[in-house]
Design a protein around this motif. Structure first.
Motif, PDB file in Angstrom:
ATOM      1  N   PHE A  71       0.956  -1.178  -0.158  1.00  0.00           N
ATOM      2  CA  PHE A  71       0.087  -0.135   0.013  1.00  0.00           C
ATOM      3  C   PHE A  71       0.852   1.133   0.015  1.00  0.00           C
ATOM      4  CE2 PHE A  71      -2.609   3.263   2.014  1.00  0.00           C
ATOM      5  CZ  PHE A  71      -3.707   3.181   1.191  1.00  0.00           C
ATOM      6  N   SER A  72       1.921   1.317   0.824  1.00  0.00           N
ATOM      7  CA  SER A  72       2.692   2.615   0.812  1.00  0.00           C
ATOM      8  C   SER A  72       4.051   2.442   0.687  1.00  0.00           C
ATOM      9  CB  SER A  72       2.735   2.922   2.396  1.00  0.00           C
ATOM     10  OG  SER A  72       2.980   2.212   3.295  1.00  0.00           O
ATOM     11  N   GLY A  73       4.626   1.248   0.166  1.00  0.00           N
ATOM     12  CA  GLY A  73       6.106   1.197  -0.111  1.00  0.00           C
ATOM     13  C   GLY A  73       6.619   0.614  -1.670  1.00  0.00           C
ATOM     14  N   ALA A  74       5.494  -0.001  -2.337  1.00  0.00           N
ATOM     15  CA  ALA A  74       5.766  -0.528  -3.534  1.00  0.00           C
ATOM     16  C   ALA A  74       5.653   0.486  -4.580  1.00  0.00           C
ATOM     17  CB  ALA A  74       4.990  -1.859  -3.659  1.00  0.00           C
ATOM     18  N   ASP A  75       6.622   0.354  -5.802  1.00  0.00           N
ATOM     19  CA  ASP A  75       6.233   1.390  -6.815  1.00  0.00           C
ATOM     20  C   ASP A  75       4.887   1.204  -7.391  1.00  0.00           C
ATOM     21  OD1 ASP A  75       9.031   2.114  -6.773  1.00  0.00           O
ATOM     22  OD2 ASP A  75       9.550   0.433  -8.103  1.00  0.00           O
ATOM     23  N   THR A  76       4.276   2.302  -7.883  1.00  0.00           N
ATOM     24  CA  THR A  76       3.161   2.700  -8.276  1.00  0.00           C
ATOM     25  C   THR A  76       2.731   2.313  -9.916  1.00  0.00           C
ATOM     26  OG1 THR A  76       2.964   4.829  -7.969  1.00  0.00           O
ATOM     27  CG2 THR A  76       2.131   3.427  -6.352  1.00  0.00           C
ATOM     28  N   ASP A  77       4.110   2.142 -10.349  1.00  0.00           N
ATOM     29  CA  ASP A  77       4.078   2.019 -12.017  1.00  0.00           C
ATOM     30  C   ASP A  77       3.596   0.935 -12.780  1.00  0.00           C
ATOM     31  OD1 ASP A  77       6.101   0.164 -11.359  1.00  0.00           O
ATOM     32  OD2 ASP A  77       7.794   1.117 -12.415  1.00  0.00           O
ATOM     33  N   GLY A  78       3.105   0.026 -11.879  1.00  0.00           N
ATOM     34  CA  GLY A  78       2.575  -1.234 -12.439  1.00  0.00           C
ATOM     35  C   GLY A  78       3.464  -2.421 -12.612  1.00  0.00           C
ATOM     36  N   THR A  79       4.430  -2.283 -11.711  1.00  0.00           N
ATOM     37  CA  THR A  79       5.389  -3.534 -11.782  1.00  0.00           C
ATOM     38  C   THR A  79       5.209  -4.209 -10.343  1.00  0.00           C
ATOM     39  OG1 THR A  79       7.271  -2.071 -10.497  1.00  0.00           O
ATOM     40  CG2 THR A  79       7.133  -2.577 -13.252  1.00  0.00           C
ATOM     41  N   TYR A  80       4.288  -3.834  -9.530  1.00  0.00           N
ATOM     42  CA  TYR A  80       4.162  -4.819  -8.394  1.00  0.00           C
ATOM     43  C   TYR A  80       2.621  -5.072  -8.207  1.00  0.00           C
ATOM     44  CZ  TYR A  80       8.510  -4.164  -5.742  1.00  0.00           C
ATOM     45  OH  TYR A  80       9.843  -4.175  -5.375  1.00  0.00           O
ATOM     46  N   ILE A  81       2.462  -6.527  -7.785  1.00  0.00           N
ATOM     47  CA  ILE A  81       1.270  -7.304  -7.538  1.00  0.00           C
ATOM     48  C   ILE A  81       1.338  -7.813  -6.037  1.00  0.00           C
ATOM     49  CG2 ILE A  81      -0.314  -8.804  -8.382  1.00  0.00           C
ATOM     50  CD1 ILE A  81       1.100  -8.897 -11.020  1.00  0.00           C
ATOM     51  N   GLY A  82       0.281  -7.829  -5.434  1.00  0.00           N
ATOM     52  CA  GLY A  82       0.106  -8.247  -4.148  1.00  0.00           C
ATOM     53  C   GLY A  82      -0.825  -9.776  -4.130  1.00  0.00           C
ATOM     54  N   LEU A  83      -0.339 -10.667  -3.670  1.00  0.00           N
ATOM     55  CA  LEU A  83      -1.025 -11.833  -3.462  1.00  0.00           C
ATOM     56  C   LEU A  83      -1.599 -12.026  -1.744  1.00  0.00           C
ATOM     57  CD1 LEU A  83      -2.859 -14.393  -4.347  1.00  0.00           C
ATOM     58  CD2 LEU A  83      -0.629 -15.660  -4.323  1.00  0.00           C
ATOM     59  N   LEU A  84      -2.724 -11.330  -1.447  1.00  0.00           N
ATOM     60  CA  LEU A  84      -3.034 -11.131  -0.087  1.00  0.00           C
ATOM     61  C   LEU A  84      -3.946 -12.372   0.310  1.00  0.00           C
ATOM     62  CD1 LEU A  84      -4.273  -7.324  -0.053  1.00  0.00           C
ATOM     63  CD2 LEU A  84      -1.793  -8.502   0.135  1.00  0.00           C
ATOM     64  N   GLN A  85      -3.803 -12.467   1.700  1.00  0.00           N
ATOM     65  CA  GLN A  85      -4.673 -13.411   2.508  1.00  0.00           C
ATOM     66  C   GLN A  85      -6.041 -12.821   2.453  1.00  0.00           C
ATOM     67  OE1 GLN A  85      -2.980 -15.257   5.989  1.00  0.00           O
ATOM     68  NE2 GLN A  85      -0.909 -14.684   5.099  1.00  0.00           N
ATOM     69  N   SER A  86      -7.177 -13.800   2.467  1.00  0.00           N
ATOM     70  CA  SER A  86      -8.356 -13.381   2.240  1.00  0.00           C
ATOM     71  C   SER A  86      -8.897 -12.428   3.279  1.00  0.00           C
ATOM     72  CB  SER A  86      -9.332 -14.504   1.732  1.00  0.00           C
ATOM     73  OG  SER A  86      -9.385 -15.346   3.132  1.00  0.00           O
ATOM     74  N   GLN A  87      -8.408 -12.676   4.690  1.00  0.00           N
ATOM     75  CA  GLN A  87      -8.936 -11.867   5.700  1.00  0.00           C
ATOM     76  C   GLN A  87      -8.246 -10.675   5.818  1.00  0.00           C
ATOM     77  OE1 GLN A  87     -11.338 -12.271   8.234  1.00  0.00           O
ATOM     78  NE2 GLN A  87     -10.591 -10.428   8.725  1.00  0.00           N
ATOM     79  N   THR A  88      -7.019 -10.581   5.588  1.00  0.00           N
ATOM     80  CA  THR A  88      -6.196  -9.087   5.719  1.00  0.00           C
ATOM     81  C   THR A  88      -7.057  -7.893   5.110  1.00  0.00           C
ATOM     82  OG1 THR A  88      -4.290 -10.579   5.486  1.00  0.00           O
ATOM     83  CG2 THR A  88      -4.067  -8.252   4.993  1.00  0.00           C
ATOM     84  N   PRO A  89      -7.543  -7.996   3.742  1.00  0.00           N
ATOM     85  CA  PRO A  89      -8.220  -6.665   3.657  1.00  0.00           C
ATOM     86  C   PRO A  89      -9.305  -6.115   4.736  1.00  0.00           C
ATOM     87  CG  PRO A  89      -8.101  -8.012   1.887  1.00  0.00           C
ATOM     88  CD  PRO A  89      -7.780  -8.838   2.999  1.00  0.00           C
ATOM     89  N   PHE A  90      -9.935  -6.876   5.447  1.00  0.00           N
ATOM     90  CA  PHE A  90     -10.984  -6.327   6.378  1.00  0.00           C
ATOM     91  C   PHE A  90     -10.261  -6.401   7.974  1.00  0.00           C
ATOM     92  CE2 PHE A  90     -12.850  -9.305   3.365  1.00  0.00           C
ATOM     93  CZ  PHE A  90     -13.603  -8.247   2.496  1.00  0.00           C
ATOM     94  N   ASP A  91      -8.812  -6.412   8.105  1.00  0.00           N
ATOM     95  CA  ASP A  91      -8.346  -6.324   9.318  1.00  0.00           C
ATOM     96  C   ASP A  91      -8.557  -4.732   9.930  1.00  0.00           C
ATOM     97  OD1 ASP A  91      -7.640  -8.943   9.761  1.00  0.00           O
ATOM     98  OD2 ASP A  91      -5.527  -8.736   9.173  1.00  0.00           O
ATOM     99  N   PRO A  92      -8.176  -3.887   8.922  1.00  0.00           N
ATOM    100  CA  PRO A  92      -8.805  -2.586   9.691  1.00  0.00           C
ATOM    101  C   PRO A  92     -10.092  -2.100   9.876  1.00  0.00           C
ATOM    102  CG  PRO A  92      -7.559  -2.520   7.299  1.00  0.00           C
ATOM    103  CD  PRO A  92      -7.956  -3.944   7.674  1.00  0.00           C
ATOM    104  N   LEU A  93     -10.966  -2.904   9.467  1.00  0.00           N
ATOM    105  CA  LEU A  93     -12.412  -3.114  10.107  1.00  0.00           C
ATOM    106  C   LEU A  93     -12.550  -3.314  11.590  1.00  0.00           C
ATOM    107  CD1 LEU A  93     -15.129  -3.757   7.249  1.00  0.00           C
ATOM    108  CD2 LEU A  93     -14.807  -1.471   8.544  1.00  0.00           C
ATOM    109  N   LEU A  94     -11.747  -4.446  11.533  1.00  0.00           N
ATOM    110  CA  LEU A  94     -11.815  -5.205  13.015  1.00  0.00           C
ATOM    111  C   LEU A  94     -11.071  -4.644  13.960  1.00  0.00           C
ATOM    112  CD1 LEU A  94     -11.840  -8.785  11.354  1.00  0.00           C
ATOM    113  CD2 LEU A  94     -13.737  -7.617  12.387  1.00  0.00           C
ATOM    114  N   GLY A  95     -10.167  -3.402  13.811  1.00  0.00           N
ATOM    115  CA  GLY A  95      -9.423  -2.592  14.675  1.00  0.00           C
ATOM    116  C   GLY A  95      -8.116  -3.167  14.754  1.00  0.00           C
ATOM    117  N   ALA A  96      -7.438  -3.748  13.858  1.00  0.00           N
ATOM    118  CA  ALA A  96      -5.980  -4.221  13.846  1.00  0.00           C
ATOM    119  C   ALA A  96      -5.169  -3.127  13.821  1.00  0.00           C
ATOM    120  CB  ALA A  96      -5.846  -5.287  12.713  1.00  0.00           C
ATOM    121  N   ARG A  97      -4.330  -2.516  15.018  1.00  0.00           N
ATOM    122  CA  ARG A  97      -3.640  -1.364  15.001  1.00  0.00           C
ATOM    123  C   ARG A  97      -2.671  -1.550  14.045  1.00  0.00           C
ATOM    124  NH1 ARG A  97      -2.730  -0.963  21.316  1.00  0.00           N
ATOM    125  NH2 ARG A  97      -2.786  -3.338  20.978  1.00  0.00           N
ATOM    126  N   GLU A  98      -2.052  -2.934  13.647  1.00  0.00           N
ATOM    127  CA  GLU A  98      -0.959  -2.932  12.658  1.00  0.00           C
ATOM    128  C   GLU A  98      -1.400  -2.895  11.132  1.00  0.00           C
ATOM    129  OE1 GLU A  98      -1.912  -5.291  14.683  1.00  0.00           O
ATOM    130  OE2 GLU A  98      -0.695  -5.545  16.378  1.00  0.00           O
TER     131      GLU A  98
END
Length: 365
Positions: A108-135
């Motif tokens: 989100f904040s460290g990778a190049d934004t020119d189109g050369t980075y893709i992430g394969l995320l774990q399915s729960q991770t995108p909702f961690d901010p909703l659940l109050g994960a401070r990290e």
């Protein structure tokens, strides 16, 4: 000696002189010439293929080497390159940590934004901010979602000897279900089912993996398990449902499965709309499957090309065959727009529902 005028093209097979044209059409000569050179430069009109040619694209995997996510990423890398303009080199980088948060934060904040980075995320991770994960230091709604090779269906199952066949009957007695720990996903699902369906599930911890829970069912230590992923059941105990060693009381996830036609969906069994919204939010990770994303700010044409390339890869016969050989799960791809809609909808849920979700998700220490 006077310099020769610059020739930039031809007209009717005669020299077309930039200086003469510029004097007539757009003086001063220097400014017009500079504009003409800018418009004609390859950098200004660089195509997606020109950009990706000879580039290296990195797939950042939010898990360690050797597991299912890593295997999927390396399989994807082999086939994706031929479906992208310019056929870039694709490499895999593992970034485990924080239950998937390390990779999400970095993307989100460290990778190049020119189109050369893709992430394969774990399915729960995108909702961690909703659940109050401070990290969690990202806004999931701002990721550029590319797609997933499959979505998942979950099951709440009971061992065949338990004298319960429906959710209504399950309300009448205590049922012991397994979980890794008090704040694991199976424990969360047990609290959720108790809350929505007025069940009396009793959580017994100490079963860190699905296989451990299955052994617990066979030994009579457990009566049920709330978080059986259907694809995992097919890969490990495909005979259990047909031979009625277990019985599925309810299925949950983004879609009802035809193979489970006799099993009610949690959403249909819910009593009211608020419960349905809560279930949608709780089971949203299943709707993301194994999601691929790009960071915010990627140029629109490169994002479009990557989304197209990812979906073409999921449909590639070679990728499908290799995924089957490696037991990477069913091939039920969903595109980036569909995933983006899921994330936006869950983040827009009423505050009362999200507060209820947080309360059920974690047991206070």
């Amino acid at each position: 000696m006077q310099d020769e005028p610059l020739m930039v093209g031809t007209a009717h097979e005669k020299p077309f002189v930039a200086e003469n044209q510029c004097h007539r059409l757009c003086p001063p000569y220097g400014a017009c010439l500079a504009a003409a050179l800018l418009l004609a430069s390859p950098a200004h009109a660089q195509s997606v293929a020109d950009f990706y040619r000879d580039k290296t694209v990195t797939i950042m995997v939010s898990a360690g080497a050797g597991g299912g996510y890593d295997t999927l990423a390396r399989t994807l890398a082999r086939f994706l390159t031929k479906h992208l303009p310019g056929n870039p080199i694709i490499v895999v980088r593992n970034m485990a940590g924080g239950g998937g948060l390390a990779a999400a934060n970095a993307l989100f904040s460290g990778a190049d934004t020119d189109g050369t980075y893709i992430g394969l995320l774990q399915s729960q991770t995108p909702f961690d901010p909703l659940l109050g994960a401070r990290e969690a230091r990202f806004d999931a709604t701002k990721f550029n979602w590319l797609g997933t090779p499959s979505v998942e269906t979950g099951l709440f199952v009971l061992w065949n000897e338990v004298p319960v066949d429906t959710l209504a009957q399950a309300r009448e007695r205590d049922i012991t279900v397994g979980a890794a720990g008090a704040n694991s996903t199976p424990a969360f699902h047990a609290r959720l089912l108790n809350d929505v369906f007025d069940l009396k599930l009793k959580i017994k911890t100490g079963y860190p993996a699905l296989t451990d829970a299955f052994y617990g069912l066979e030994r009579g230590e457990l009566e049920g398990y709330t978080s059986v992923v259907y694809s995992a059941l097919q890969a490990t105990k495909s005979d259990w449902l047909p031979q009625k060693k277990i019985k599925a009381l309810v299925q949950y996830g983004p879609e009802k499965r035809a193979e489970l036609a006799g099993v009610p969906s949690a959403r249909e069994a819910a009593k009211n709309d608020e419960d349905r919204v809560l279930l949608d939010a709780a089971f949203a990770p299943l709707a993301l499957g194994r999601p691929l994303v790009m960071p915010p700010g990627v140029p629109a044409d490169r994002l479009t090309a990557m989304r197209k390339g990812v979906m073409e890869t999921f449909a590639d016969p070679g990728f499908i065959a290799e995924s089957a050989r490696l037991s990477l799960g069913p091939s039920e791809p969903h595109n980036g727009e569909a995933l983006q809609e899921v994330v936006a909808r869950i983040y827009a849920a009423p505050p009362s529902v999200l507060e209820r979700l947080r309360r059920l998700h974690t047991v206070p220490r």
